[in-house]
Design an enzyme around this catalytic site. Structure first.
Site, PDB file in Angstrom:
ATOM      1  N   ARG A  97       1.279  -1.374  -0.012  1.00  0.00           N
ATOM      2  CA  ARG A  97       0.283  -0.108  -0.209  1.00  0.00           C
ATOM      3  C   ARG A  97       0.746   1.610   0.055  1.00  0.00           C
ATOM      4  O   ARG A  97       0.304   2.763  -0.058  1.00  0.00           O
ATOM      5  CB  ARG A  97      -1.119  -0.264   1.086  1.00  0.00           C
ATOM      6  CG  ARG A  97      -2.204  -1.188   1.023  1.00  0.00           C
ATOM      7  CD  ARG A  97      -3.310  -0.942   1.928  1.00  0.00           C
ATOM      8  NE  ARG A  97      -3.183  -0.644   3.398  1.00  0.00           N
ATOM      9  CZ  ARG A  97      -3.789  -0.001   4.055  1.00  0.00           C
ATOM     10  NH1 ARG A  97      -5.375  -0.423   4.085  1.00  0.00           N
ATOM     11  NH2 ARG A  97      -3.443   0.005   5.638  1.00  0.00           N
ATOM     12  N   ASP A  98       1.879   1.274  -0.394  1.00  0.00           N
ATOM     13  CA  ASP A  98       2.908   2.415  -0.309  1.00  0.00           C
ATOM     14  C   ASP A  98       3.501   2.050  -0.796  1.00  0.00           C
ATOM     15  O   ASP A  98       5.382   3.057  -0.837  1.00  0.00           O
ATOM     16  CB  ASP A  98       3.119   3.325   0.881  1.00  0.00           C
ATOM     17  CG  ASP A  98       3.427   4.542   1.671  1.00  0.00           C
ATOM     18  OD1 ASP A  98       3.217   4.994   0.301  1.00  0.00           O
ATOM     19  OD2 ASP A  98       4.751   4.602   2.057  1.00  0.00           O
ATOM     20  N   ILE A  99       3.955   1.755  -1.994  1.00  0.00           N
ATOM     21  CA  ILE A  99       5.081   1.177  -2.992  1.00  0.00           C
ATOM     22  C   ILE A  99       6.231   2.407  -3.647  1.00  0.00           C
ATOM     23  O   ILE A  99       4.846   3.402  -4.182  1.00  0.00           O
ATOM     24  CB  ILE A  99       4.841  -0.107  -3.417  1.00  0.00           C
ATOM     25  CG1 ILE A  99       4.709  -0.920  -3.255  1.00  0.00           C
ATOM     26  CG2 ILE A  99       5.705   0.189  -4.737  1.00  0.00           C
ATOM     27  CD1 ILE A  99       4.364  -2.477  -4.436  1.00  0.00           C
TER      28      ILE A  99
END
Length: 270
Positions: A97-99
Site C-alpha cells: 500500500r505504499d510502493i
C-alpha cells in the site's frame, strides 16, 4: 474522495498496531528483496520501536534525483527485484500500500530492498487507525475515488508507476499538483520519454498502470515473468479506451452533430 493525512503524532494504540504489523510481516515474509525486521527481547523493550538491519546504499528516489538515466539492463534487473518483493508479499496475503521510489533501497552490490511496511494490510487482520494508505501520485484511481482501501491491484498500480519512474525519471502524467486527481486515462507512453525502451517493456508497465483494474495484470507474478523473460513472452498491452469511455459528453456531441448534418442534407436534397 481519498484524503491524505497531514503529518502529526499518531495515537499510541495506532502506533503500536503499526509497529506490530510491520514487525510481524518483516519476520515472516521471506524474500531477499524485502526489508527485514529483527526480533526484540520483550524484557529490553521499554518503548515502542522496531529494529531493522542497516542496508547500505541509497533509495531509488535519491538515484533518480541525480537526473542520470539508469542503464536499461540495470533498470530491468532492478524492476524485476522490486516486483519479486511485491509478489512475495501478495503470496502471504499482504498488501504493501505504499510502493514508491522512496521505499526502495539500492545497495552498492546491486541488491534491492523494498522497505516500509507501516501501512501494509494483512489478510484477515482487522485494521486500526484512520490513516489513508498510499502516497499522492502512486494511488490507483479506485483508491482515490474511495472504492478501495488497497489490494493487490492497487499495489500493482503503484508498482507500475514506480517502474515507469525508474526508466523515465518522472511520472506517467508529468509533474502535477499532488492533491489533485491524476489524469489517469492519459499517461505518456514510456518510449516517448525513454526511446531506448523496448516495446515489450513499455507494454508491461503501461498495462500495470491501466486505469481499470480489470485491464491490469491478473497477478504481479505475471509482471515478474514478463520482466525476467525480456520480451520472450508476448505482452498484451492494456486495451485502449474508446472515446465513449474516455469522454462520453464529447462522444454524444459528435454523434448529435453527425445526425444534425444528415438531417440537413436530407431536407435539402428532399
Amino acid at each position: 474522495m481519498l484524503k491524505f493525512p497531514k503529518p502529526g503524532k499518531l495515537p499510541e494504540a495506532d502506533l503500536r498496531a503499526i509497529l506490530l504489523r510491520e514487525a510481524f510481516i518483516g519476520q515472516h515474509v521471506d524474500s531477499p528483496h524485502l526489508g527485514r525486521t529483527l526480533p526484540v527481547d520483550p524484557a529490553r523493550q521499554s518503548r515502542l520501536y522496531n529494529v531493522q538491519p542497516f542496508y547500505e546504499g541509497g533509495t531509488l528516489h535519491g538515484r533518480l534525483s541525480r537526473g542520470e538515466p539508469i542503464p536499461m539492463a540495470e533498470g530491468v534487473a532492478i524492476a524485476a527485484c522490486i516486483a519479486r518483493a511485491v509478489m512475495a508479499l501478495h503470496r502471504q496475503g499482504v498488501v504493501h500500500r505504499d510502493i514508491k521510489p522512496d521505499n526502495v533501497i539500492l545497495g552498492p552490490d546491486g541488491g534491492v530492498k523494498l522497505i516500509d511496511l507501516g501501512v501494509a494490510r494483512v489478510e484477515r487482520v482487522e485494521e486500526t487507525g484512520a490513516r489513508a494508505p498510499g502516497t499522492p501520485g502512486f494511488v490507483a484511481p479506485e483508491m482515490f475515488a474511495g472504492d478501495s482501501d488497497g489490494d493487490e491491484k492497487t499495489d500493482q498500480f503503484a508498482l507500475g508507476v514506480t517502474l515507469y519512474r525508474l526508466f523515465a525519471g518522472e511520472a506517467p502524467w508529468g509533474e502535477i499538483d499532488p492533491d489533485s486527481r491524476l489524469p489517469y486515462e492519459r499517461p505518456t507512453p514510456l518510449t516517448r520519454r525513454r526511446p531506448d525502451a523496448p516495446a515489450w517493456l513499455e507494454a508491461a508497465i503501461m498495462r500495470a498502470i491501466a486505469p481499470d483494474p480489470a485491464h491490469r495484470w491478473a497477478d504481479v507474478q505475471d509482471l515478474v515473468q514478463a520482466l525476467e523473460s525480456g520480451g520472450a513472452l508476448a505482452v498484451e498491452p492494456a486495451r485502449e479506451m474508446s472515446l465513449l469511455e474516455r469522454d462520453p459528453v464529447r462522444f454524444w456531441k459528435g454523434v448529435s452533430l453527425v445526425l444534425l448534418i444528415a438531417l440537413i442534407v436530407s431536407l435539402v436534397l428532399g
